[in-house]
Design an enzyme around this catalytic site. Structure first.
Site, short mmCIF file in Angstrom:
data_model
loop_
_atom_site.label_atom_id
_atom_site.label_comp_id
_atom_site.label_asym_id
_atom_site.label_seq_id
_atom_site.Cartn_x
_atom_site.Cartn_y
_atom_site.Cartn_z
N HIS A 231 14.94 -12.16 18.23
CA HIS A 231 13.53 -12.17 17.82
C HIS A 231 13.43 -11.75 16.36
O HIS A 231 13.34 -10.57 16.04
CB HIS A 231 12.72 -11.24 18.74
CG HIS A 231 11.24 -11.28 18.49
ND1 HIS A 231 10.33 -10.76 19.38
CD2 HIS A 231 10.49 -11.78 17.47
CE1 HIS A 231 9.11 -10.93 18.93
NE2 HIS A 231 9.17 -11.53 17.75
N HIS B 60 11.67 -13.59 12.72
CA HIS B 60 10.95 -14.71 12.09
C HIS B 60 11.58 -14.93 10.72
O HIS B 60 11.57 -14.01 9.90
CB HIS B 60 9.46 -14.40 11.95
CG HIS B 60 8.81 -14.14 13.28
ND1 HIS B 60 8.12 -15.12 13.95
CD2 HIS B 60 8.79 -13.04 14.07
CE1 HIS B 60 7.68 -14.61 15.10
NE2 HIS B 60 8.08 -13.36 15.20
N HIS C 12 5.59 -15.40 22.47
CA HIS C 12 5.09 -14.04 22.26
C HIS C 12 3.98 -13.80 23.28
O HIS C 12 3.07 -14.63 23.42
CB HIS C 12 4.48 -13.88 20.87
CG HIS C 12 5.47 -13.77 19.74
ND1 HIS C 12 6.42 -14.72 19.48
CD2 HIS C 12 5.65 -12.79 18.80
CE1 HIS C 12 7.13 -14.34 18.42
NE2 HIS C 12 6.68 -13.17 17.99
N GLU D 148 2.11 -8.36 23.37
CA GLU D 148 2.32 -7.49 22.20
C GLU D 148 1.00 -6.73 21.99
O GLU D 148 0.95 -5.51 22.15
CB GLU D 148 2.67 -8.33 20.97
CG GLU D 148 2.83 -7.54 19.67
CD GLU D 148 3.05 -8.44 18.43
OE1 GLU D 148 2.71 -9.64 18.48
OE2 GLU D 148 3.54 -7.92 17.41
N ASP E 215 12.14 -8.58 14.39
CA ASP E 215 10.85 -9.26 14.16
C ASP E 215 10.68 -9.72 12.71
O ASP E 215 10.91 -10.89 12.40
CB ASP E 215 9.68 -8.37 14.60
CG ASP E 215 8.48 -9.15 15.10
OD1 ASP E 215 8.58 -10.38 15.23
OD2 ASP E 215 7.44 -8.53 15.38
N ASP E 216 10.26 -8.82 11.82
CA ASP E 216 10.02 -9.16 10.41
C ASP E 216 10.53 -7.97 9.57
O ASP E 216 9.74 -7.16 9.08
CB ASP E 216 8.51 -9.37 10.16
CG ASP E 216 7.91 -10.40 11.12
OD1 ASP E 216 8.13 -11.61 10.90
OD2 ASP E 216 7.28 -9.99 12.10
N1 HPA Z 1 3.52 -11.40 16.57
C1 HPA Z 1 2.93 -12.57 16.43
N2 HPA Z 1 3.22 -13.40 15.44
C2 HPA Z 1 4.14 -13.03 14.56
C3 HPA Z 1 4.78 -11.83 14.65
C4 HPA Z 1 4.46 -10.97 15.70
O1 HPA Z 1 4.99 -9.85 15.88
N3 HPA Z 1 5.63 -11.76 13.60
C5 HPA Z 1 5.51 -12.91 12.90
N4 HPA Z 1 4.60 -13.68 13.48
ZN ZN Z 2 7.58 -11.89 16.55
#
Ligand code: HPA
Ligand code: ZN
Length: 335
Positions: free
Chosen positions: A15, A17, A195, A198, A276-277
């Protein structure tokens, strides 16, 4: 510096991006290369803006930053830099989200996004031995009428794409909007993830499972609000790709010490750890492991289980899974 067992272990990252791996220095360099005006003079100013009240605030900054990505070379450089960084964390397998729909409205050709990223994956396999592939993302807040056209644009690459994913602002955008395109991707033999849970409710996780028929859930941490769903996820072995530092930065949990990762693991769920990022949330995958382990008091056995789950949850064939688990056993024997 000696590495901890979890830092040294071979790992999967499921996971991440690719657009979210854009480091401030590269963002500034691409802005200059492509002559895109951005309201930040230096990397410190950018980093200072990484302060988010929720997912929406993050997404607005994240989308604005992506405006510097214009050419196939940009997507190559972005993906190459992430894969080289992941290799330093001993990541051996990567399944990365990429969202062409976030770039084509700026006039970036669909092929520039995919060909750039795919070429970097090919080179990383040769240079670092990293395997993996791309999860083609859909933006969940866009009209569901747009989604079939995204898949149509991806048709020429259908044999090179690993999976379909769903991302973007969750609340008010239930998975059920996308049933038709998930049916199409399944027909093409793609793996499926989304997703869910969250910021959104447990019902969205149930919808992703029952209507989109996903094989795993990205994030999914809000499943805990439904004990029946937690039992189902455990019984069916549905993996969650959890991103602890992201969850704290986006206020899903007030602090890492309050994260439910350990409880979910103890409830028998196939929890995995991911970034994630990373530049936006303060760490790559090893930082997610070590900071979670410290904040939650994870035992060595629990840390090893999280790493192992990454290979259990990966979209790889049985032969590769056996090899990955064997390599993990060799590097970090079971206690
Ligand atoms: N959630 C939803 N969209 C996203 C995320 C996330 O954590 N990171 C990058 N796009
Ligand atoms: Zn994500």
């Amino acid at each position: 510096m000696t590495l901890s067992a979890v830092e040294a272990a071979p790992k999967a990252e499921l996971h991440i991006h690719l657009e979210g791996s854009l480091e401030p220095d590269m963002l500034l360099a691409l802005a200059a290369r492509n002559q895109v005006a951005i309201p930040y003079a230096n990397a410190d100013q950018l980093r200072a803006a990484y302060d988010f009240a929720n997912l929406q605030e993050f997404l607005e900054l994240y989308w604005a930053g992506q405006s510097v990505l214009r050419t196939e070379r940009d997507f190559y450089d972005l993906t190459h830099a992430y894969l080289a960084r992941a290799h330093r964390d001993n990541v051996v397998h990567v399944e990365a989200h990429l969202l062409p729909q976030g770039h084509t409205p700026r006039g970036v050709p669909f092929g520039a996004v995919l060909d750039g990223a795919l070429a970097a994956f090919d080179d990383a396999r040769h240079a670092f031995g990293i395997t993996g592939g791309i999860i083609l993302g859909l933006n969940r807040h866009e009209s569901q009428d747009e989604a079939p056209a995204v898949l149509q644009s991806a048709e020429p690459w259908r044999d090179r794409i690993l999976a379909l994913g769903l991302e973007g602002p969750e609340k008010g955008n239930p998975p059920s909007k996308f049933t038709r395109v998930y049916d199409q991707a399944r027909d093409w033999g793609w793996h499926l993830t989304a997703h869910a849970g969250e910021e959104g409710p447990p019902d969205y996780i149930v919808e992703a499972l029952d209507m989109l028929k996903v094989e795993r859930i990205d994030h999914g941490v809000r499943c805990e609000q439904s004990p029946a769903l937690v039992r189902r996820l455990a019984e069916q072995g549905v993996p969650l790709t959890v991103c602890p530092l992201s969850n704290v930065m986006l206020k899903v949990f007030p602090a890492l010490a309050r994260h439910n990762l350990r409880r979910l693991l103890q409830a028998g769920l196939c929890v995995t750890v991911n970034s994630d990022d990373p530049p936006y949330f303060g760490g790559y995958v090893n930082a997610n492991y070590t900071q979670s382990a410290a904040a939650l008091g994870l035992s060595m056995a629990e840390q090893r289980r999280l790493v192992r789950n990454g290979f259990i949850a990966a979209f790889i064939d049985d032969e590769q899974r056996r090899r990955c688990l064997h390599d993990l056993d060799a590097a970090w024997p079971s206690p």
